[in-house]
Design an enzyme around this catalytic site. Structure first.
Site, mmCIF file in Angstrom:
data_model
loop_
_atom_site.group_PDB
_atom_site.id
_atom_site.type_symbol
_atom_site.label_atom_id
_atom_site.label_comp_id
_atom_site.label_asym_id
_atom_site.label_seq_id
_atom_site.Cartn_x
_atom_site.Cartn_y
_atom_site.Cartn_z
ATOM 1 N N SER A 1 0.829 10.521 -6.279
ATOM 2 C CA SER A 1 1.078 9.844 -6.324
ATOM 3 C C SER A 1 0.992 11.344 -8.287
ATOM 4 O O SER A 1 0.212 12.131 -8.151
ATOM 5 C CB SER A 1 0.763 8.742 -7.065
ATOM 6 O OG SER A 1 1.136 8.180 -8.087
ATOM 7 N N TYR B 1 -7.551 4.562 -9.261
ATOM 8 C CA TYR B 1 -6.141 5.318 -8.839
ATOM 9 C C TYR B 1 -5.804 5.950 -8.789
ATOM 10 O O TYR B 1 -5.148 7.315 -8.080
ATOM 11 C CB TYR B 1 -4.911 4.164 -8.686
ATOM 12 C CG TYR B 1 -4.152 4.999 -8.421
ATOM 13 C CD1 TYR B 1 -3.268 4.034 -6.772
ATOM 14 C CD2 TYR B 1 -2.427 4.773 -8.868
ATOM 15 C CE1 TYR B 1 -2.293 4.422 -6.060
ATOM 16 C CE2 TYR B 1 -1.862 5.323 -8.509
ATOM 17 C CZ TYR B 1 -1.301 4.880 -7.089
ATOM 18 O OH TYR B 1 -0.503 5.541 -6.137
#
Length: 254
Positions: A147, A161
């Site tokens: 990401s 995350y």
């Protein structure tokens, strides 16, 4: 040129393939000629997506919960019942968790780190024999879906995350140096804003999100499919340990 980006005759396994980015990649691989296996935790959704994607090409559902080591082994065993070799593995299944710093829970750490960082390593390990067989004639491929939050910092308090995706980017580099010895090429993709259940802002408020993207729009299905096909095909054979950022310029503007 068609051969350069073709996946004709190749087999691919995509985790988290029932929706979002996983489904985008699955559809692209099928259109490029691959035989695709998709996995997801929810069996009904996995089966339905496989049935829908079968209109493009051969797509098989292999439901499994890869957030646990038992689930990782279950998926590897299920795939082996269908194929003796694996040409392309896409480690896409992931989770996110957001909470204020003072309230961030351990379960929000462990769930995300286990699925986003631990699972890609151990699933690749569990499928190493199949990948090595796939690599006998031409390079096999492993693509980890990271990401842009592992590349630059966003304002949201998604601590585990961000850490997991940054770790996955570095893990990709480390794995790539070992597995290239077996003719297995490992790379990563760092997506930006794509409409999905995980990125509901991009899905439900595309106009507002697009205003923060230098390219002026959120990512489309073909943007993600094209990046994955590039890395999975002959075109990407000499790209090793790299993270391809597909974000319309967001990380540059942060």
């Amino acid at each position: 040129m068609n051969d350069l980006f073709s996946l004709q005759g190749r087999t691919a396994l995509i985790t988290g393939g029932s929706r979002g980015i996983g489904r985008m990649i699955a559809a692209g691989f099928l259109a490029a000629g691959a035989r695709v296996y998709i996995s997801a935790r929810k069996a009904e959704a996995c089966d339905q997506t496989a049935a829908e994607l079968s209109a493009i090409g051969p797509c098989v559902s292999l439901p499994a919960d890869v957030s646990t080591m038992d689930g990782v082994q279950t998926l590897a065993a299920a795939y082996s019942q269908h194929e003796s070799q694996l040409d392309i593995l896409v480690n896409n299944a992931g989770a996110a968790w957001g909470a204020p710093y003072d309230e961030f829970p351990e379960k929000g750490w462990d769930k995300v780190i286990d699925l986003n960082l631990k699972t890609p390593f151990f699933l690749t390990q569990a499928l190493s024999a199949q990948l090595r067989r796939g690599a006998e004639l031409r390079p096999a491929k492993v693509i980890n879906i990271a990401s842009i939050d592992g590349v630059s910092v966003n304002p949201m308090e998604t601590y585990s995350y961000a850490a997991s995706k940054a770790g996955l980017i570095h893990l990709t580099k480390r794995m790539s140096l070992r597995l290239i010895q077996d003719n297995i090429v490992v790379n990563a993709i760092a997506p930006g804003a794509f409409a999905s259940d995980m990125n509901r802002d991009a899905r439900d408020h595309a106009g507002e999100v697009s205003a923060r993207v230098p390219a002026g729009r959120i990512g489309q299905d073909d943007d993600m499919a094209g990046a994955a096909i590039y890395l999975a095909s002959r075109a990407g054979d000499y790209v090793v340990g790299t993270t391809l950022v597909v974000d319309g310029g967001v990380t540059l503007a942060r």
